[in-house]
Write an enzyme that holds these catalytic residues in place. Sequence first.
Site, PDB file in Angstrom:
ATOM      1  CG  HIS A   1      26.652  49.936 110.205  1.00 11.39           C
ATOM      2  ND1 HIS A   1      26.615  50.471 111.534  1.00 11.39           N
ATOM      3  CD2 HIS A   1      26.029  51.313 109.420  1.00 11.39           C
ATOM      4  CE1 HIS A   1      26.054  51.629 111.843  1.00 11.39           C
ATOM      5  NE2 HIS A   1      25.552  52.164 110.491  1.00 11.39           N
TER       6      HIS A   1
ATOM      7  CD  GLU B   1      23.748  52.518 107.578  1.00 12.09           C
ATOM      8  OE1 GLU B   1      24.734  53.271 107.746  1.00 12.09           O
ATOM      9  OE2 GLU B   1      23.023  52.332 108.494  1.00 12.09           O
TER      10      GLU B   1
ATOM     11  CG  HIS C   1      27.685  55.245 107.888  1.00  8.49           C
ATOM     12  ND1 HIS C   1      27.348  54.352 108.350  1.00  8.49           N
ATOM     13  CD2 HIS C   1      29.151  55.590 107.789  1.00  8.49           C
ATOM     14  CE1 HIS C   1      28.658  54.068 109.280  1.00  8.49           C
ATOM     15  NE2 HIS C   1      29.600  54.784 108.822  1.00  8.49           N
TER      16      HIS C   1
ATOM     17  CD  GLU D   1      24.840  58.700 107.726  1.00  5.69           C
ATOM     18  OE1 GLU D   1      24.163  58.063 107.185  1.00  5.69           O
ATOM     19  OE2 GLU D   1      25.022  58.423 109.059  1.00  5.69           O
TER      20      GLU D   1
END
Length: 272
Positions: free
Chosen positions: A60, A97, A152, A233
């Site tokens: 992101h 994030e 992430h 993650e």
Amino acid sequence: MPTARPTARVTASGTPATGSPSGPADTSSAGASASTSPTGGASPAGRPLAGRTVLLDPGHNPGNAAHATEINRQVDIGNSHKECDTTGTETDAGYSEAAYTLDVSHRIRDILQGLGATVVLTQDGDRPWGPCVTERAAIGNSAHADAAISVHGDGGPASGSGFHVILPAKVVAGVADNAAIVDPSRRLGLLVRQKFQAATGEPYADYIADQGLDTRSDLGGLNLSTVPKVFIECGNMRNAGDAKRMTDPQWRQRAAQGIADALTAHLTTPAG
């Protein structure tokens, strides 16, 4: 937050995110997206990754929320089309994030450069949005990276906690052909799962069934990669316990060390 699941089980980040009030100021240098390790002065034994290239993909971008038109543009990931990028998630306190992934990626970069690696970042806080998932894959491919990882934090159910590693499913469709990297990516993913847990003590995600592993065919960064690549993650930012850990700089350093240890093992240990 989790998205609809196509051909494989899916978890993904999703809610808009801005700011990083819980995180410390980043002390790593920003600017160029590619960084080459220093040369000279260290013995080869102390630089086991000399001559190797690693792609780090911080998930992101803090600016994505202000560029909805750009990030919502559909891009071709081989077996389907999906958004160029997403905003990512955040903790209840507003730690994004995007801030987390860039901080941890900087920490991984520092460790790997100390071991002699050339480290390439898909973005280094140096662009207003993105890049698209297609470009994230292309950067690693163009660098001929020996290994790649996308960092992430998940936006799963608030009751769920733990980390998981996402492996590429075989996708040979349209512009995608990742058949050659599925097996080495799995080897990398197993090492990431092992080393990350050893470094952080974080349990496998309790909302993912397969012992901290999830194989997916809907992620452009994996479908389009021609170099071994996985996603991690690192925890569920919507869970209070995980959020507390992920906003702790000391925990983030341990997370970075675990990921760096996995990449180092992957690149220095013969397969088989």
